[in-house]
Design a protein around this motif. Sequence first.
Motif, PDB file in Angstrom:
ATOM      1  N   GLN A   1       8.626  17.020   4.620  1.00 53.46           N
ATOM      2  CA  GLN A   1       7.728  16.732   5.735  1.00 53.46           C
ATOM      3  C   GLN A   1       6.566  17.722   5.757  1.00 53.46           C
ATOM      4  OE1 GLN A   1      10.020  16.488   9.381  1.00 53.46           O
ATOM      5  NE2 GLN A   1      11.636  15.319   8.371  1.00 53.46           N
ATOM      6  N   ALA A   2       6.868  18.987   5.463  1.00 44.60           N
ATOM      7  CA  ALA A   2       5.814  20.009   5.436  1.00 44.60           C
ATOM      8  C   ALA A   2       4.813  19.702   4.322  1.00 44.60           C
ATOM      9  CB  ALA A   2       6.434  21.390   5.239  1.00 44.60           C
ATOM     10  N   LYS A   3       5.326  19.318   3.154  1.00 41.64           N
ATOM     11  CA  LYS A   3       4.426  18.981   2.039  1.00 41.64           C
ATOM     12  C   LYS A   3       3.614  17.737   2.373  1.00 41.64           C
ATOM     13  CE  LYS A   3       7.447  20.999  -1.464  1.00 41.64           C
ATOM     14  NZ  LYS A   3       8.422  20.726  -2.540  1.00 41.64           N
ATOM     15  N   TRP A   4       4.262  16.772   3.034  1.00 39.23           N
ATOM     16  CA  TRP A   4       3.560  15.544   3.430  1.00 39.23           C
ATOM     17  C   TRP A   4       2.327  15.895   4.266  1.00 39.23           C
ATOM     18  CZ3 TRP A   4       4.826  10.334   2.502  1.00 39.23           C
ATOM     19  CH2 TRP A   4       4.122   9.389   3.262  1.00 39.23           C
ATOM     20  N   LYS A   5       2.498  16.811   5.216  1.00 42.29           N
ATOM     21  CA  LYS A   5       1.376  17.221   6.070  1.00 42.29           C
ATOM     22  C   LYS A   5       0.334  18.012   5.275  1.00 42.29           C
ATOM     23  CE  LYS A   5       4.323  17.487  10.198  1.00 42.29           C
ATOM     24  NZ  LYS A   5       4.948  18.385  11.197  1.00 42.29           N
ATOM     25  N   THR A   6       0.803  18.912   4.417  1.00 43.37           N
ATOM     26  CA  THR A   6      -0.107  19.743   3.633  1.00 43.37           C
ATOM     27  C   THR A   6      -0.998  18.905   2.728  1.00 43.37           C
ATOM     28  OG1 THR A   6       1.448  21.603   3.633  1.00 43.37           O
ATOM     29  CG2 THR A   6      -0.240  21.582   1.911  1.00 43.37           C
ATOM     30  N   PHE A   7      -0.418  17.873   2.126  1.00 42.58           N
ATOM     31  CA  PHE A   7      -1.166  17.039   1.184  1.00 42.58           C
ATOM     32  C   PHE A   7      -1.878  15.866   1.856  1.00 42.58           C
ATOM     33  CE2 PHE A   7       2.453  18.546  -1.647  1.00 42.58           C
ATOM     34  CZ  PHE A   7       1.738  19.670  -2.064  1.00 42.58           C
ATOM     35  N   GLY A   8      -1.800  15.802   3.199  1.00 44.33           N
ATOM     36  CA  GLY A   8      -2.501  14.733   3.911  1.00 44.33           C
ATOM     37  C   GLY A   8      -2.028  13.352   3.523  1.00 44.33           C
ATOM     38  N   CYS A   9      -0.727  13.185   3.428  1.00 44.17           N
ATOM     39  CA  CYS A   9      -0.177  11.930   2.911  1.00 44.17           C
ATOM     40  C   CYS A   9      -0.458  10.732   3.819  1.00 44.17           C
ATOM     41  CB  CYS A   9       1.325  12.058   2.691  1.00 44.17           C
ATOM     42  SG  CYS A   9       1.763  13.096   1.282  1.00 44.17           S
ATOM     43  N   ASP A  10      -0.526  10.948   5.123  1.00 41.25           N
ATOM     44  CA  ASP A  10      -0.834   9.813   6.006  1.00 41.25           C
ATOM     45  C   ASP A  10      -2.128   9.135   5.559  1.00 41.25           C
ATOM     46  OD1 ASP A  10       1.405   9.946   7.537  1.00 41.25           O
ATOM     47  OD2 ASP A  10       0.462  10.895   9.265  1.00 41.25           O
ATOM     48  N   ASP A  11      -3.155   9.947   5.289  1.00 36.73           N
ATOM     49  CA  ASP A  11      -4.433   9.392   4.852  1.00 36.73           C
ATOM     50  C   ASP A  11      -4.357   8.883   3.419  1.00 36.73           C
ATOM     51  OD1 ASP A  11      -5.654   9.860   7.273  1.00 36.73           O
ATOM     52  OD2 ASP A  11      -6.445  11.819   6.679  1.00 36.73           O
ATOM     53  N   ALA A  12      -3.686   9.634   2.546  1.00 36.90           N
ATOM     54  CA  ALA A  12      -3.619   9.252   1.135  1.00 36.90           C
ATOM     55  C   ALA A  12      -2.977   7.886   0.950  1.00 36.90           C
ATOM     56  CB  ALA A  12      -2.838  10.306   0.343  1.00 36.90           C
ATOM     57  N   VAL A  13      -1.985   7.587   1.794  1.00 39.43           N
ATOM     58  CA  VAL A  13      -1.278   6.315   1.680  1.00 39.43           C
ATOM     59  C   VAL A  13      -1.997   5.220   2.442  1.00 39.43           C
ATOM     60  CG1 VAL A  13       0.840   5.097   2.281  1.00 39.43           C
ATOM     61  CG2 VAL A  13       0.965   7.364   1.265  1.00 39.43           C
ATOM     62  N   THR A  14      -2.373   5.505   3.689  1.00 38.95           N
ATOM     63  CA  THR A  14      -2.886   4.430   4.539  1.00 38.95           C
ATOM     64  C   THR A  14      -4.312   4.017   4.196  1.00 38.95           C
ATOM     65  OG1 THR A  14      -3.595   6.036   6.219  1.00 38.95           O
ATOM     66  CG2 THR A  14      -1.403   5.082   6.461  1.00 38.95           C
ATOM     67  N   ASN A  15      -5.141   4.935   3.718  1.00 42.43           N
ATOM     68  CA  ASN A  15      -6.527   4.570   3.424  1.00 42.43           C
ATOM     69  C   ASN A  15      -6.627   3.475   2.373  1.00 42.43           C
ATOM     70  OD1 ASN A  15      -7.499   6.358   5.294  1.00 42.43           O
ATOM     71  ND2 ASN A  15      -8.084   7.934   3.823  1.00 42.43           N
ATOM     72  N   LYS A  16      -5.677   3.436   1.442  1.00 42.29           N
ATOM     73  CA  LYS A  16      -5.669   2.407   0.403  1.00 42.29           C
ATOM     74  C   LYS A  16      -4.673   1.288   0.711  1.00 42.29           C
ATOM     75  CE  LYS A  16      -7.185   5.435  -3.339  1.00 42.29           C
ATOM     76  NZ  LYS A  16      -6.896   5.948  -4.710  1.00 42.29           N
ATOM     77  N   ALA A  17      -4.038   1.368   1.879  1.00 40.31           N
ATOM     78  CA  ALA A  17      -3.028   0.371   2.263  1.00 40.31           C
ATOM     79  C   ALA A  17      -2.013   0.178   1.151  1.00 40.31           C
ATOM     80  CB  ALA A  17      -3.700  -0.956   2.631  1.00 40.31           C
ATOM     81  N   ASP A  18      -1.552   1.293   0.576  1.00 38.87           N
ATOM     82  CA  ASP A  18      -0.611   1.260  -0.546  1.00 38.87           C
ATOM     83  C   ASP A  18       0.820   1.295  -0.034  1.00 38.87           C
ATOM     84  OD1 ASP A  18      -1.596   0.916  -3.091  1.00 38.87           O
ATOM     85  OD2 ASP A  18      -2.315   2.964  -3.258  1.00 38.87           O
ATOM     86  N   PHE A  19       1.255   0.198   0.572  1.00 38.71           N
ATOM     87  CA  PHE A  19       2.582   0.166   1.174  1.00 38.71           C
ATOM     88  C   PHE A  19       3.590  -0.614   0.328  1.00 38.71           C
ATOM     89  CE2 PHE A  19      -0.552   0.278   4.727  1.00 38.71           C
ATOM     90  CZ  PHE A  19      -0.326   1.590   5.105  1.00 38.71           C
ATOM     91  N   ILE A  20       3.190  -1.049  -0.857  1.00 40.71           N
ATOM     92  CA  ILE A  20       4.075  -1.828  -1.713  1.00 40.71           C
ATOM     93  C   ILE A  20       4.432  -1.008  -2.945  1.00 40.71           C
ATOM     94  CG2 ILE A  20       4.258  -3.885  -3.177  1.00 40.71           C
ATOM     95  CD1 ILE A  20       2.571  -5.370  -1.167  1.00 40.71           C
ATOM     96  N   ASN A  21       5.713  -0.966  -3.253  1.00 40.02           N
ATOM     97  CA  ASN A  21       6.205  -0.263  -4.433  1.00 40.02           C
ATOM     98  C   ASN A  21       6.348  -1.273  -5.573  1.00 40.02           C
ATOM     99  OD1 ASN A  21       7.490   1.232  -6.374  1.00 40.02           O
ATOM    100  ND2 ASN A  21       9.300   1.707  -5.150  1.00 40.02           N
ATOM    101  N   PRO A  22       5.464  -1.258  -6.566  1.00 43.57           N
ATOM    102  CA  PRO A  22       5.550  -2.250  -7.641  1.00 43.57           C
ATOM    103  C   PRO A  22       6.900  -2.262  -8.352  1.00 43.57           C
ATOM    104  CG  PRO A  22       3.457  -1.074  -7.738  1.00 43.57           C
ATOM    105  CD  PRO A  22       4.308  -0.369  -6.724  1.00 43.57           C
ATOM    106  N   ALA A  23       7.519  -1.088  -8.462  1.00 41.73           N
ATOM    107  CA  ALA A  23       8.806  -1.016  -9.155  1.00 41.73           C
ATOM    108  C   ALA A  23       9.917  -1.709  -8.381  1.00 41.73           C
ATOM    109  CB  ALA A  23       9.177   0.442  -9.407  1.00 41.73           C
ATOM    110  N   ALA A  24       9.711  -1.927  -7.075  1.00 42.54           N
ATOM    111  CA  ALA A  24      10.753  -2.552  -6.244  1.00 42.54           C
ATOM    112  C   ALA A  24      10.570  -4.056  -6.111  1.00 42.54           C
ATOM    113  CB  ALA A  24      10.767  -1.913  -4.859  1.00 42.54           C
ATOM    114  N   LEU A  25       9.511  -4.613  -6.696  1.00 41.42           N
ATOM    115  CA  LEU A  25       9.302  -6.050  -6.592  1.00 41.42           C
ATOM    116  C   LEU A  25      10.334  -6.803  -7.422  1.00 41.42           C
ATOM    117  CD1 LEU A  25       5.401  -6.207  -6.872  1.00 41.42           C
ATOM    118  CD2 LEU A  25       6.794  -6.489  -4.806  1.00 41.42           C
ATOM    119  N   PRO A  26      10.813  -7.945  -6.926  1.00 39.40           N
ATOM    120  CA  PRO A  26      11.833  -8.704  -7.661  1.00 39.40           C
ATOM    121  C   PRO A  26      11.251  -9.350  -8.913  1.00 39.40           C
ATOM    122  CG  PRO A  26      11.109  -9.926  -5.731  1.00 39.40           C
ATOM    123  CD  PRO A  26      10.465  -8.577  -5.644  1.00 39.40           C
ATOM    124  N   THR A  27      12.119  -9.609  -9.872  1.00 40.09           N
ATOM    125  CA  THR A  27      11.750 -10.301 -11.106  1.00 40.09           C
ATOM    126  C   THR A  27      12.667 -11.496 -11.293  1.00 40.09           C
ATOM    127  OG1 THR A  27      10.960  -8.266 -12.149  1.00 40.09           O
ATOM    128  CG2 THR A  27      11.497 -10.107 -13.606  1.00 40.09           C
TER     129      THR A  27
END
Length: 253
Positions: free
Chosen positions: A55-81
């Motif tokens: 959690q501390a690293k998440w805040k330090t690296f600004g992860c809220d912005d890093a993830v949400t600005n690109k709307a990167d909420f999908i994990n390609p590796a978790a998609l079904p095949t």
Amino acid sequence: KKRHHKQRAHVAPQGAGVVPAPGGEAEGAAWCKQAMWTYDVRPGTTWGKLPPDGQAKWKTFGCDDAVTNKADFINPAALPTCPIGGADEPKKPLVAVCCGTTTRKVDQPAISKLALFRYLLPSMAHTLDCGFEYVAVVGYDKGDQFYDTLHGKLQVEQWFLDKIQGPLSERGLTVRLDLVQCDNKLKKPGPVFNIITKHAYDVGADYIYRVNDDTEMAAPWAHRFVTKLANLGPPNIGAVGPLCQQVCVDGLC
């Protein structure tokens, strides 16, 4: 399915390991996405299972912005095949996932801010079963400040193509998006539900699943629901769905 609230919950277990810290900006964004998928973090909502040092690293690296600005909420590796069938493959049943959404009371709406793209659509993409085709039917109010504009529709359609439709097509799954304008003079959910489920029926859906735009699907569901419907008496007449302890303790949600 899970319903989301706005508070951030600090519920991570003590002593769990964390993905190694990143070195640069690009590595930082990659770390943020990996931590989100590994520990079930929902930016601005819950820490999931991310431990305190993470959690501390998440805040330090600004992860809220890093993830949400690109709307990167999908994990390609978790998609079904799924197996890719030939031209002579029988037509698959069509499942319509129907929801209403709005940007009413949202200041400067953007894809990265909206529950539809943070919860429902990513979780749907992660949990689709083989053996079906899918259409996401999204109803919005006539005059909506985002969805009922050309730039808003183009953003939504491109996001869906890039993040869901294209990648799943390569994995043998057919899924599309239908945006449906609703003349909702009452500004209530009921009229929108009627319009989008009728749209699903009109485009030939064999099964209609009505959800909310902040619903999160936690596990594959289509095959289980269809099997349950087939076992009703008479078969395929009725309604089935998940039991959601967060919302409905004694009944179907």
